[in-house]
Design an enzyme around this catalytic site. Structure first.
Site, PDB file in Angstrom:
ATOM      1  N   GLN A  85      -2.297   2.808   1.724  1.00 47.16           N
ATOM      2  CA  GLN A  85      -2.723   1.869   2.892  1.00 47.16           C
ATOM      3  C   GLN A  85      -3.016   3.171   4.133  1.00 47.16           C
ATOM      4  OE1 GLN A  85      -3.381  -1.474   2.665  1.00 47.16           O
ATOM      5  NE2 GLN A  85      -3.874  -1.368   4.963  1.00 47.16           N
TER       6      GLN A  85
ATOM      7  N   LYS B 282      -1.424  -8.174  -0.742  1.00 46.35           N
ATOM      8  CA  LYS B 282      -1.923  -7.462  -2.011  1.00 46.35           C
ATOM      9  C   LYS B 282      -0.992  -7.602  -2.928  1.00 46.35           C
ATOM     10  CE  LYS B 282      -4.587  -4.125   0.555  1.00 46.35           C
ATOM     11  NZ  LYS B 282      -4.516  -2.728   1.402  1.00 46.35           N
TER      12      LYS B 282
ATOM     13  N   ASP C 179      -9.534   2.021  -4.231  1.00 44.01           N
ATOM     14  CA  ASP C 179     -10.114   2.047  -3.059  1.00 44.01           C
ATOM     15  C   ASP C 179     -11.472   2.575  -3.093  1.00 44.01           C
ATOM     16  OD1 ASP C 179      -9.180   0.963  -0.691  1.00 44.01           O
ATOM     17  OD2 ASP C 179      -7.503   2.659  -0.408  1.00 44.01           O
TER      18      ASP C 179
HETATM   19  N1  GUN Z   1      -6.771  -0.118   5.736  1.00 42.58           N
HETATM   20  C1  GUN Z   1      -7.462  -1.243   6.163  1.00 42.58           C
HETATM   21  N2  GUN Z   1      -8.335  -1.289   5.360  1.00 42.58           N
HETATM   22  C2  GUN Z   1      -8.229  -0.599   4.138  1.00 42.58           C
HETATM   23  C3  GUN Z   1      -8.590  -0.298   2.830  1.00 42.58           C
HETATM   24  O1  GUN Z   1      -9.692  -1.059   2.465  1.00 42.58           O
HETATM   25  N3  GUN Z   1      -8.144   0.536   1.841  1.00 42.58           N
HETATM   26  C4  GUN Z   1      -6.988   1.059   2.402  1.00 42.58           C
HETATM   27  N4  GUN Z   1      -6.258   2.166   1.693  1.00 42.58           N
HETATM   28  N5  GUN Z   1      -6.487   1.022   3.525  1.00 42.58           N
HETATM   29  C5  GUN Z   1      -6.995  -0.004   4.398  1.00 42.58           C
END
Ligand code: GUN
Length: 287
Positions: A98, A54, A123
């Protein structure tokens, strides 16, 4: 192979390009650079890879990026304080915590996600954004299902009037997918572990989305000839072997278009996160 292969990298590149262009335009017009903060608690290796990816995507597109790494034994209060700081930070437009959280914090997951300002919730997990999506208002939408829709649109696969079947009812994929397809005028059916005659339902689908987390769950007899099959599953069946929810080798002979795993919709998630960060920045500037 009968089916057209829907390769994630082609669509991800287009989405990133659009996010980068919109970010440059925003910067030119307003002087604002979109900023994303990612909070990671603990040392889950898979999460560390996602967070690094990211950060890399932000750097490549010229976004401001902040990674907040908190220790495994972080308390709920400390995590909430960090979210509050980022909610009030003007250079940050998107906040992502996350998941999964460490064991001790997992029971507070809803409280943590609801502490994020809905305007910065890139998200799309906050109940305000969930409600906005369901009622057809402008919302920040979860990245993976939103990426699937964007891919269908870019590939020119019609959604309006299509019979769409989603297997899986998770808050992260199944339910937002249902609402995104419905808002684009598909006729949508959502299937789950208690669905009767599953193959009968799925074999009517023009668009079939699999998000169940079971390797090879969707077999060729469940798929209508010429259907578009989107595989959201990521299942690790050996240390270096990832497969989806769809029996790819058999289904590709029946489907009209299909996404592979790996190399399919998984690649769209970070690209859509960039897009959501630009959306969030614009929404915050426009009030
Ligand atoms: N962990 C795996 N996929 C995601 C996601 O799309 N968002 C978040 N915050 N954590 C994740």
């Amino acid at each position: 192979m009968a089916a057209k292969l829907l390769e994630g990298k082609l669509f991800a590149a287009k989405i990133r390009e659009e996010a980068g262009r919109r970010a440059s335009e925003l910067k030119e017009k307003t002087g604002v650079t979109p900023g994303l903060a990612v909070i990671i608690v603990g040392e889950n290796p898979a999460s560390q890879v996602y967070v690094r990816n990211k950060h890399k995507a932000c750097t490549e597109l010229g976004f401001h990026s902040e990674s907040v790494e908190l220790p495994e034994d972080t308390t709920l209060e400390q995590l909430l304080a960090e979210i509050k700081r980022l909610n009030n930070a003007p250079e940050i437009h998107g906040i992502l915590v996350q998941l999964p959280l460490p064991k001790a914090l997992q029971k507070y997951e809803s409280e943590v996600l609801e502490a994020i300002s809905p305007l910065k919730d890139v998200d799309g997990f906050h109940p305000v954004n969930v409600g906005r999506l369901v009622t057809g208002q402008k919302a920040l939408v979860p990245c993976t299902p939103n990426g699937c829709i964007k891919m269908l649109e870019l590939a020119g696969i019609p959604i309006e009037g299509a019979n769409a079947v989603v297997i899986g009812r998770s808050n992260i994929v199944g339910k937002p997918m249902l609402n995104l397809l419905l808002s684009r005028n598909a006729t949508v059916t959502i299937c789950h572990s208690r669905t009767k005659n599953l193959a009968e339902v799925t074999s009517k689908a023009d668009i079939l989305v699999a998000a169940v987390g079971k390797p090879g769950f969707v077999t060729a007899d469940m798929v209508k000839s010429g259907a578009t099959v989107i595989d959201v599953g990521i299942n690790r069946i050996a240390p270096k072997k990832l497969v989806g929810d769809v029996d790819f080798e058999a289904v590709k002979e029946v489907a009209g278009a299909i996404t592979p795993v790996p190399g399919g919709v998984g690649l769209l998630t970070i690209a859509m996160l960039m897009m959501n960060t630009v959306d969030a920045a614009e929404m915050q500037l426009n009030g």
